[in-house]
Design a protein around this motif. Structure first.
Motif, PDB file in Angstrom:
ATOM      1  N   ARG A   5      10.349 -12.180  -2.292  1.00 25.66           N
ATOM      2  CA  ARG A   5       9.323 -12.077  -1.612  1.00 25.66           C
ATOM      3  C   ARG A   5       8.978 -12.414  -0.193  1.00 25.66           C
ATOM      4  NH1 ARG A   5       5.128 -12.838  -6.742  1.00 25.66           N
ATOM      5  NH2 ARG A   5       6.097 -11.754  -8.357  1.00 25.66           N
ATOM      6  N   GLN A   6       8.600 -11.513   0.544  1.00 30.55           N
ATOM      7  CA  GLN A   6       8.365 -11.988   1.892  1.00 30.55           C
ATOM      8  C   GLN A   6       6.895 -12.098   2.161  1.00 30.55           C
ATOM      9  OE1 GLN A   6       9.812  -9.221   4.606  1.00 30.55           O
ATOM     10  NE2 GLN A   6      11.944  -9.558   3.614  1.00 30.55           N
ATOM     11  N   GLU A   7       6.477 -13.174   2.927  1.00 25.70           N
ATOM     12  CA  GLU A   7       5.118 -13.375   3.057  1.00 25.70           C
ATOM     13  C   GLU A   7       4.586 -12.215   3.923  1.00 25.70           C
ATOM     14  OE1 GLU A   7       3.262 -15.836   1.660  1.00 25.70           O
ATOM     15  OE2 GLU A   7       4.936 -16.377   0.630  1.00 25.70           O
ATOM     16  N   GLN A   8       3.561 -11.526   3.563  1.00 26.41           N
ATOM     17  CA  GLN A   8       2.981 -10.637   4.222  1.00 26.41           C
ATOM     18  C   GLN A   8       1.448 -10.592   4.565  1.00 26.41           C
ATOM     19  OE1 GLN A   8       4.555  -8.036   5.407  1.00 26.41           O
ATOM     20  NE2 GLN A   8       6.410  -8.088   4.447  1.00 26.41           N
ATOM     21  N   ALA A   9       1.033 -10.220   5.829  1.00 30.86           N
ATOM     22  CA  ALA A   9      -0.485 -10.342   5.881  1.00 30.86           C
ATOM     23  C   ALA A   9      -1.178  -9.258   5.023  1.00 30.86           C
ATOM     24  CB  ALA A   9      -0.920 -10.098   7.252  1.00 30.86           C
ATOM     25  N   ALA A  10      -2.491  -9.627   4.537  1.00 33.04           N
ATOM     26  CA  ALA A  10      -3.225  -8.719   3.896  1.00 33.04           C
ATOM     27  C   ALA A  10      -3.137  -7.173   4.359  1.00 33.04           C
ATOM     28  CB  ALA A  10      -4.651  -9.247   3.558  1.00 33.04           C
ATOM     29  N   ALA A  11      -2.998  -6.117   3.619  1.00 35.24           N
ATOM     30  CA  ALA A  11      -2.947  -4.804   4.043  1.00 35.24           C
ATOM     31  C   ALA A  11      -3.403  -3.898   2.895  1.00 35.24           C
ATOM     32  CB  ALA A  11      -1.581  -4.648   4.452  1.00 35.24           C
ATOM     33  N   ASP A  12      -4.153  -2.832   3.304  1.00 37.36           N
ATOM     34  CA  ASP A  12      -4.694  -1.840   2.490  1.00 37.36           C
ATOM     35  C   ASP A  12      -3.707  -0.864   2.073  1.00 37.36           C
ATOM     36  OD1 ASP A  12      -6.987  -3.235   2.128  1.00 37.36           O
ATOM     37  OD2 ASP A  12      -7.677  -2.486   4.111  1.00 37.36           O
ATOM     38  N   ILE A  13      -3.352  -0.443   1.120  1.00 37.72           N
ATOM     39  CA  ILE A  13      -2.315   0.584   0.800  1.00 37.72           C
ATOM     40  C   ILE A  13      -3.059   1.834  -0.201  1.00 37.72           C
ATOM     41  CG2 ILE A  13      -0.231   1.283  -0.345  1.00 37.72           C
ATOM     42  CD1 ILE A  13       0.640  -1.675   0.325  1.00 37.72           C
ATOM     43  N   LEU A  14      -2.826   2.916   0.312  1.00 35.12           N
ATOM     44  CA  LEU A  14      -3.105   4.105  -0.470  1.00 35.12           C
ATOM     45  C   LEU A  14      -2.021   4.526  -1.395  1.00 35.12           C
ATOM     46  CD1 LEU A  14      -5.313   6.039  -1.776  1.00 35.12           C
ATOM     47  CD2 LEU A  14      -4.546   7.467   0.409  1.00 35.12           C
ATOM     48  N   LEU A  15      -1.914   4.371  -2.447  1.00 34.57           N
ATOM     49  CA  LEU A  15      -0.689   5.131  -3.468  1.00 34.57           C
ATOM     50  C   LEU A  15      -1.112   6.467  -4.120  1.00 34.57           C
ATOM     51  CD1 LEU A  15       2.240   4.844  -4.897  1.00 34.57           C
ATOM     52  CD2 LEU A  15       1.006   3.786  -6.598  1.00 34.57           C
ATOM     53  N   VAL A  16      -0.204   7.639  -3.625  1.00 36.80           N
ATOM     54  CA  VAL A  16      -0.638   8.731  -4.028  1.00 36.80           C
ATOM     55  C   VAL A  16       0.427   8.986  -5.032  1.00 36.80           C
ATOM     56  CG1 VAL A  16      -0.894  11.348  -3.408  1.00 36.80           C
ATOM     57  CG2 VAL A  16      -1.279   9.464  -1.946  1.00 36.80           C
ATOM     58  N   GLU A  17       0.114   9.082  -6.362  1.00 40.37           N
ATOM     59  CA  GLU A  17       1.335   9.202  -7.343  1.00 40.37           C
ATOM     60  C   GLU A  17       0.600   9.655  -8.650  1.00 40.37           C
ATOM     61  OE1 GLU A  17       4.043   9.699  -9.841  1.00 40.37           O
ATOM     62  OE2 GLU A  17       4.802   8.795  -8.028  1.00 40.37           O
ATOM     63  N   ASP A  18       1.186  10.997  -9.111  1.00 45.24           N
ATOM     64  CA  ASP A  18       0.669  11.667 -10.474  1.00 45.24           C
ATOM     65  C   ASP A  18       0.965  10.887 -11.635  1.00 45.24           C
ATOM     66  OD1 ASP A  18       2.802  14.214 -11.163  1.00 45.24           O
ATOM     67  OD2 ASP A  18       3.118  12.768  -9.686  1.00 45.24           O
ATOM     68  N   GLU A  19       2.372  10.450 -11.775  1.00 43.93           N
ATOM     69  CA  GLU A  19       2.802   9.780 -12.815  1.00 43.93           C
ATOM     70  C   GLU A  19       1.946   8.404 -13.063  1.00 43.93           C
ATOM     71  OE1 GLU A  19       4.880  10.706 -15.367  1.00 43.93           O
ATOM     72  OE2 GLU A  19       5.523  12.546 -14.683  1.00 43.93           O
ATOM     73  N   ALA A  20       1.212   8.080 -14.265  1.00 47.41           N
ATOM     74  CA  ALA A  20       0.481   6.960 -14.340  1.00 47.41           C
ATOM     75  C   ALA A  20       1.375   5.761 -14.521  1.00 47.41           C
ATOM     76  CB  ALA A  20      -0.485   6.909 -15.614  1.00 47.41           C
ATOM     77  N   ASP A  21       2.430   5.818 -15.251  1.00 52.93           N
ATOM     78  CA  ASP A  21       3.267   4.551 -15.572  1.00 52.93           C
ATOM     79  C   ASP A  21       3.846   4.312 -14.407  1.00 52.93           C
ATOM     80  OD1 ASP A  21       2.369   4.667 -18.094  1.00 52.93           O
ATOM     81  OD2 ASP A  21       4.312   5.878 -18.779  1.00 52.93           O
ATOM     82  N   VAL A  22       4.305   5.146 -13.555  1.00 49.41           N
ATOM     83  CA  VAL A  22       5.059   4.696 -12.253  1.00 49.41           C
ATOM     84  C   VAL A  22       3.951   4.107 -11.363  1.00 49.41           C
ATOM     85  CG1 VAL A  22       6.298   5.576 -10.216  1.00 49.41           C
ATOM     86  CG2 VAL A  22       6.841   6.691 -12.799  1.00 49.41           C
TER      87      VAL A  22
ATOM     88  N   ALA B  26      10.582  -3.312   0.803  1.00 53.62           N
ATOM     89  CA  ALA B  26      11.093  -3.218   2.436  1.00 53.62           C
ATOM     90  C   ALA B  26      10.533  -1.999   2.906  1.00 53.62           C
ATOM     91  CB  ALA B  26      12.719  -2.897   2.082  1.00 53.62           C
ATOM     92  N   LEU B  27      10.282  -0.873   2.108  1.00 53.89           N
ATOM     93  CA  LEU B  27       9.544   0.507   2.814  1.00 53.89           C
ATOM     94  C   LEU B  27       8.187  -0.107   3.246  1.00 53.89           C
ATOM     95  CD1 LEU B  27       9.244   3.354   3.126  1.00 53.89           C
ATOM     96  CD2 LEU B  27       8.346   3.667   0.998  1.00 53.89           C
ATOM     97  N   VAL B  28       7.466  -1.016   2.560  1.00 48.73           N
ATOM     98  CA  VAL B  28       5.926  -1.096   3.106  1.00 48.73           C
ATOM     99  C   VAL B  28       6.266  -2.113   4.234  1.00 48.73           C
ATOM    100  CG1 VAL B  28       3.934  -2.556   2.583  1.00 48.73           C
ATOM    101  CG2 VAL B  28       5.072  -1.065   0.736  1.00 48.73           C
ATOM    102  N   ALA B  29       7.314  -2.906   4.334  1.00 49.60           N
ATOM    103  CA  ALA B  29       7.406  -3.867   5.403  1.00 49.60           C
ATOM    104  C   ALA B  29       7.901  -2.984   6.582  1.00 49.60           C
ATOM    105  CB  ALA B  29       8.524  -5.167   4.916  1.00 49.60           C
ATOM    106  N   ASN B  30       8.721  -2.193   6.483  1.00 47.13           N
ATOM    107  CA  ASN B  30       9.090  -1.539   7.706  1.00 47.13           C
ATOM    108  C   ASN B  30       7.993  -0.725   8.409  1.00 47.13           C
ATOM    109  OD1 ASN B  30      11.812  -2.202   7.731  1.00 47.13           O
ATOM    110  ND2 ASN B  30      12.386  -0.626   6.455  1.00 47.13           N
ATOM    111  N   ILE B  31       7.106  -0.148   7.353  1.00 46.77           N
ATOM    112  CA  ILE B  31       5.739   0.446   7.799  1.00 46.77           C
ATOM    113  C   ILE B  31       5.062  -0.248   8.639  1.00 46.77           C
ATOM    114  CG2 ILE B  31       3.962   1.959   7.242  1.00 46.77           C
ATOM    115  CD1 ILE B  31       5.442   3.038   5.122  1.00 46.77           C
ATOM    116  N   LEU B  32       4.753  -1.250   8.032  1.00 46.27           N
ATOM    117  CA  LEU B  32       3.758  -2.292   8.806  1.00 46.27           C
ATOM    118  C   LEU B  32       4.356  -3.170  10.098  1.00 46.27           C
ATOM    119  CD1 LEU B  32       2.337  -4.498   5.681  1.00 46.27           C
ATOM    120  CD2 LEU B  32       1.425  -2.640   6.886  1.00 46.27           C
ATOM    121  N   LYS B  33       5.724  -3.164  10.201  1.00 43.01           N
ATOM    122  CA  LYS B  33       6.165  -3.820  11.358  1.00 43.01           C
ATOM    123  C   LYS B  33       6.280  -2.616  12.356  1.00 43.01           C
ATOM    124  CE  LYS B  33      10.850  -4.972  13.010  1.00 43.01           C
ATOM    125  NZ  LYS B  33      12.347  -5.109  12.593  1.00 43.01           N
TER     126      LYS B  33
END
Length: 643
Positions: A515-532, A632-639
């Motif tokens: 896990r990489q230390e990340q500053a707090a960030a707000d994420i919107l997840l758009v996913e129709d499969e509840a388990d995923v 990695a995906l989230v980290a790249n977007i934030l970077k």
């Protein structure tokens, strides 16, 4: 003197003076004699008329007196006037000797061929016939000469026509032979002779078909190359050429056979058939790709849950025994995930991502996997791995699948065999490291060797194999820049050798999933499969992110109207508004958020996925979602989006 008497016919009267100056008159009837003379005169006149108007030259020559008695007009037309004798009628005087020798010996000559000399001393062909008769005590030769100039011209024209016909037949690219009604050879061309070169000595005019066929059988030459009674048939020569024969009947009972070389046509037909088969195989592979896409989509979501939950549990527990069990679950789930992605990569025909990998390590893993898959078969694995091999450029998971498939196939081929053994050997030659998987089983026939790498070709029973494994194995190896060959193992078994190019990297690189230390960030997840959605939210919240879930694209647009987010993660395939359509709506309504978007897809072969993948500005990862990939995906977007 003769006088006609009106009543008693012709009489002859003779007057003689007597010694006493008297007159004796004698009169007698000569009507019959006069009639005979008249008839003879008419006959001679008729004969002369016939002779003078005959279409042949007529000559009467006194052989004893050496003089010409008579020459008909036709003869004068042929030779000119022969006042000096008949010798000038000969173009070659020396040939006259042969004629006279025969004439004196037998008294007759029939149709003697000569070369006459005309009035201008020009030669012309002729036939000479003669008879020797006695006339007034002399031997007289009566001869007739037939001018053959026109006949010779006709014969020459006929010969020229025949030669033109022969030349035309000879120029054909077809073999040609003419048989008479009795089946004897009358005429053939050079192409026919070349086809039947082994029968050169027997192929003569008059040779019958049955004899030629018997000769062909003795020389192992196809009988059909000589002739057959069928109207159409085909045959092959020893040199590999193929011919189509056609037979036609003649009006006189004979027959004509022609032979057309169809070698190129048959080769073209085979190539067309091969291409059709290749197209058919391509269609099947396309269908397989579509099937894989559908299966992958159905598997990706539950696999994402298994992989994510296992990794989350592994990170959260401190019990070594539980950690070990969770690790096994996680490893198996990740392998399933990679297998699905491997199939999708092959279906998309994309290059594989390779890195420096130890060949021996790949084989050891493959042996572990294969041995578990063939536990019901009593087979021994014999590892003969050479130390110090240079790492190869390979995708470890995909190559593991290749070697596992080869080992399982070898084991299944020996499932009823005692002392079944699979030998795995490695060595390095030049710029390649090779691995050979050999067995002591029944081996593979030459016919099967030519097809084992064909898609959907299998020698297994229905239900035991699909014929996909080796085709995919070759595709994977080829994509790695390597080679795969099939040979014979010592003792008669099969031996597959895989060669992969080496890399100069010292060893494969292992990146720890931390896990990489990340500053707090707000994420919107758009996913129709509840388990995923649940597992993604758990992973992200565990890293300290604030996550809000939108079960659809329309709901996400509603949320974005009153809030802003640092990262927007969206599934591609959703009911209602798809991820691609959501991107278009956000681009139009909230252009400042476009760079903050990332996408997750379980339908890797859809048109939307291909379009998004082709775009340089779109970030995309595929399900099953591993926590490391998600982080990695989230980290790249934030970077890229944070100052």
């Amino acid at each position: 003197f003769d006088v006609p008497l009106s009543r008693s016919g012709h009489h002859r009267i003779r007057l003689r003076l007597t010694a006493s100056d008297g007159l004796v008159v004698t009169l007698w009837d000569v009507s019959a004699e006069r009639a005979r003379d008249d008839a003879m005169g008419e006959s001679e006149a008729l004969m002369r008329k016939v002779v003078e108007n005959a279409p042949v030259g007529f000559i009467v020559y006194d052989l004893d007196a050496k003089r010409l008695i008579f020459q008909s007009p036709k003869s004068r037309e042929m030779f000119g006037h022969l006042d000096d004798g008949v010798g000038s009628s000969w173009y070659d005087e020396t040939k006259r000797v042969d004629y006279l020798t025969e004439l004196y010996a037998t008294g007759r000559v029939d149709a003697h061929p000569v070369i006459g000399s005309d009035a201008n001393n020009e030669p012309f062909p002729a036939h000479l016939s003669a008879r020797v008769v006695k006339h007034r005590g002399h031997s007289v030769a009566i001869s007739t000469t037939h001018d053959l100039t026109e006949l010779k011209a006709q014969q020459d024209e006929l010969a020229a026509s025949r030669q033109r016909l022969l030349d035309a037949i000879g120029a054909l690219d077809l073999g040609f032979v003419l048989f008479d009604a009795a089946g004897a050879v009358v005429l053939w061309n050079e192409q026919f002779a070349r086809i039947n070169a082994p029968l050169a000595d027997a192929l003569t005019e008059g040779a019958d078909m049955a004899t030629l066929q018997a000769e062909a059988r003795e020389l192992a030459h196809p009988e059909g190359a000589v002739g057959w009674t069928s109207d159409a048939y085909e045959f092959d020569l020893a040199d590999g050429r193929s011919f189509a024969a056609t037979r036609s009947d003649m009006s006189d009972g004979g027959s004509v056979l022609t032979f057309r070389d169809i070698t190129a046509a048959k080769a073209a037909a085979r190539e067309l058939s091969r291409r059709r088969e290749a197209a058919f195989q391509s269609e099947k592979l396309t269908a397989l790709g579509e099937l894989l896409a559908g299966v992958a989509h159905e598997l990706n979501n539950p696999l994402s849950v298994v992989v994510g939950q296992a990794l989350m549990l592994e990170e959260e527990t401190t019990d070594p025994d539980v950690t070990r069990r969770i690790s096994r679950i996680s490893t198996a789930a990740e392998r399933c995930s990679k297998i699905v992605k491997t199939f999708l990569a092959m279906a998309r025909q994309q290059p594989f991502k390779t890195k420096a990998t130890e060949m021996n390590a790949i084989l050891e893993t493959a042996v572990d996997v294969a041995s578990m898959g063939v536990q019901a078969i009593d087979v021994q694995f014999d590892l003969r791995l050479r130390d110090g091999l240079t790492p190869v450029a390979a995708d470890e998971d995909q190559m593991t699948q290749v070697f596992t498939n080869l080992m399982v196939n070898a084991a299944q081929a020996m499932h009823h065999q005692q002392d079944a053994r699979i030998v795995i050997e490695t060595q390095q030659t030049g710029g390649f490291v090779s691995a050979t998987i050999s067995d002591n089983g029944p081996g593979i026939s030459d016919e099967q060797k030519a097809r084992v790498f064909e898609p959907f070709y299998t020698t297994k029973d229905i239900g035991d194999g699909t014929g996909v494994g080796l085709a995919l194995a070759r595709q994977i190896v080829t994509a790695h820049g390597g080679e795969i060959d099939l040979g014979d193992a010592p003792g008669g078994g099969a031996a597959f050798t895989v060669r992969l190019p080496i890399t100069e990297a010292a060893s494969r690189v292992t990146v720890a999933d931390k896990r990489q230390e990340q500053a707090a960030a707000d994420i919107l997840l758009v996913e129709d499969e509840a388990d995923v959605a649940e597992i993604i939210i758990d992973v992200l919240k565990a890293d300290g992110f604030n996550v809000q879930h939108a079960p659809s694209g329309l709901k996400a647009l509603e949320i974005l109207e009153g809030a802003t987010f640092d990262v927007i993660l969206s599934d591609l395939r959703m009911p209602g508004l798809t991820g691609r359509e959501l991107l278009a709506r956000i681009t139009a309504q909230h252009p400042g958020l476009v760079d903050r978007m990332g996408f997750i897809t379980g339908d890797a072969m859809s048109a939307d996925a291909e379009a998004m993948r082709a775009s340089a500005n779109v970030r995309l990862i595929e399900k099953p979602v591993a926590p490391a990939d998600l982080r990695a995906l989230v980290a790249n977007i934030l970077k890229d989006t944070r100052p």
